[in-house]
Design an enzyme around this catalytic site. Sequence first.
Site, mmCIF file in Angstrom:
data_model
loop_
_atom_site.group_PDB
_atom_site.id
_atom_site.type_symbol
_atom_site.label_atom_id
_atom_site.label_comp_id
_atom_site.label_asym_id
_atom_site.label_seq_id
_atom_site.Cartn_x
_atom_site.Cartn_y
_atom_site.Cartn_z
ATOM 1 C CG ASP A 174 -5.725 5.825 5.517
ATOM 2 O OD1 ASP A 174 -6.382 6.361 4.599
ATOM 3 O OD2 ASP A 174 -4.688 5.162 5.321
ATOM 4 C CE LYS A 180 0.380 -1.009 6.291
ATOM 5 N NZ LYS A 180 -0.977 -0.662 5.906
ATOM 6 N N GLY A 228 0.845 -1.192 0.000
ATOM 7 C CA GLY A 228 0.000 0.000 0.000
ATOM 8 C C GLY A 228 0.874 1.234 0.000
ATOM 9 C CB VAL A 231 0.610 -6.624 4.179
ATOM 10 C CG1 VAL A 231 0.076 -7.658 5.161
ATOM 11 C CG2 VAL A 231 0.144 -5.223 4.577
HETATM 12 N N1 LIG Z 1 -4.199 -8.644 8.371
HETATM 13 C C1 LIG Z 1 -4.177 -8.982 7.082
HETATM 14 N N2 LIG Z 1 -4.457 -10.240 6.694
HETATM 15 C C2 LIG Z 1 -4.438 -10.576 5.392
HETATM 16 N N3 LIG Z 1 -4.147 -9.731 4.383
HETATM 17 C C3 LIG Z 1 -3.852 -8.474 4.689
HETATM 18 C C4 LIG Z 1 -3.852 -8.026 6.042
HETATM 19 N N4 LIG Z 1 -3.527 -6.709 6.043
HETATM 20 C C5 LIG Z 1 -3.345 -6.363 4.767
HETATM 21 N N5 LIG Z 1 -3.536 -7.414 3.944
HETATM 22 C C6 LIG Z 1 -3.437 -7.413 2.477
HETATM 23 O O1 LIG Z 1 -2.341 -6.618 2.092
HETATM 24 C C7 LIG Z 1 -2.778 -5.609 1.177
HETATM 25 C C8 LIG Z 1 -1.953 -4.373 1.370
HETATM 26 O O2 LIG Z 1 -2.267 -3.838 2.634
HETATM 27 P P1 LIG Z 1 -1.783 -2.386 3.016
HETATM 28 O O3 LIG Z 1 -2.401 -2.056 4.323
HETATM 29 O O4 LIG Z 1 -0.298 -2.280 2.892
HETATM 30 O O5 LIG Z 1 -2.366 -1.532 1.817
HETATM 31 P P2 LIG Z 1 -3.496 -0.498 1.662
HETATM 32 O O6 LIG Z 1 -4.481 -0.592 2.763
HETATM 33 O O7 LIG Z 1 -3.973 -0.658 0.267
HETATM 34 O O8 LIG Z 1 -2.725 0.866 1.705
HETATM 35 P P3 LIG Z 1 -2.229 1.776 2.920
HETATM 36 O O9 LIG Z 1 -0.832 1.359 3.212
HETATM 37 O O10 LIG Z 1 -2.293 3.133 2.322
HETATM 38 O O11 LIG Z 1 -3.169 1.571 4.056
HETATM 39 C C9 LIG Z 1 -4.252 -5.415 1.471
HETATM 40 O O12 LIG Z 1 -4.925 -4.889 0.377
HETATM 41 C C10 LIG Z 1 -4.678 -6.817 1.832
HETATM 42 O O13 LIG Z 1 -4.969 -7.541 0.646
#
Ligand SMILES: Nc1ncnc2c1ncn2[C@@H]1O[C@H](COP(=O)(O)OP(=O)(O)OP(=O)(O)O)[C@@H](O)[C@H]1O
Length: 384
Positions: free
Chosen positions: A248, A38, A18, A23
């Site tokens: 957010d 993360k 993200g 992650v």
């Molecule tokens: N706890 C979790 N369990 C399983 N998959 C997860 C988990 N957290 C995140 N993910 C996966 O990882 C992806 C990237 O998450 P991340 O939080 O980095 O991105 P984002 O929410 O798109 O952006 P940002 O960093 O701006 O919040 C998510 O879209 C999801 O598919």
Amino acid sequence: MPPKLIGPYRVMETLGSGGVGTVYRALDRRTSDPVALKLLSAGPALDTRAARRLAREYETLADLSHPNVVRVFDVGVFQGYPYLVMELIEGLTLRNYLNLRGADLLSPSGSFSTPRSRSLPDDFDSWSDEDEAASHADDDDEESGPSPFNLSAFSEEEPSEDMSLHAGAESVRALADAADEPDTGELEAFEEPLEVPDPKVQLVERRIQEARTEDLNRPERMGKLKDAMLQVCEALAYIHGHGLMHRDLKPSNIMVDEDRQVRLMDFGLAKFLADDAGLTADGRMVGTFRYMAPEQILGEPLDARADLYSLGVILYELMTGRTPFDAKTPSALWQQVLEVEPAPILGINLKGDPQLARVAHKLLRKEPDDRFQTAEEVYEALAE
Ligand SMILES: Nc1ncnc2c1ncn2[C@@H]1O[C@H](COP(=O)(O)OP(=O)(O)OP(=O)(O)O)[C@@H](O)[C@H]1O
């Protein structure tokens, strides 16, 4: 190449990236438990003071326990970058969950795969240099990498027809040519026929639009949407009740597991990464402009009602297929968020649920006092 080990966690694979980090699916080597880790690599490396602040912030989060709030197990620092260890959710983000179609679920080999569809194009590629500094704040929604999870729990979804949702002018024209309509020949008299509205093209465009809204309003999809929104309200009521804000909230921060249980993720992260005005140490804004409340964009003091505005953007998007405001540059987007009324949901989705549309519009009011005041109130209105 992802690191093999982060603290006591063995990295198994990348789940997605993200705006602020990546992650990973990882294993706690001490217990063999699977976790989601993360790693926040967007900002500058942490000094000791910031690392201590991170640990303090997450002490609060680790105490939270609610079925719709992702569990946070641990925080740490890896090569100067903070990481957060949380419950691994075997599911999909809310956007993908509600976009699911049978055709997306079954790969040619018959195994399940994660749908890759996105309801919004990322049209922020052409920002000018002056906008560049803020650009990362809208790098949301990238849900990269195949899901390792078995998604069979979602497979009862009926396959829907290919509606060519994003059909360009050429494919619309090709469809029109193939349409079983009598050719009036009227266009031949014009030298530049493309500038004249072609009734056949218009007819096909109308049919595409109708099919699209029909898809958005499928009773099964609407049931899932409403149920998911109610669960998000419960999660928000819980974290707001603990004096916390999400800051957010967006569809990629909401996951739905195989039992259709919703989990809210990443709350508090924006606060840790930014100061009170929402800026990081190097002056960038944390958060996602399309989902940010006017007062958040203005850097004003925030309360839980800013999260409710973001919830309104999500509901609007899930009902219409587009966010209420969109623009080519952050400044143009801010201007809209601050000054323009969103187009009526029922003007875009003529057969949308009027009650849900009313809720979304009330959540999107510019003045916090004019919105619903609590997540409980939103829950009541949705449940009516
Ligand atoms: N706890 C979790 N369990 C399983 N998959 C997860 C988990 N957290 C995140 N993910 C996966 O990882 C992806 C990237 O998450 P991340 O939080 O980095 O991105 P984002 O929410 O798109 O952006 P940002 O960093 O701006 O919040 C998510 O879209 C999801 O598919």
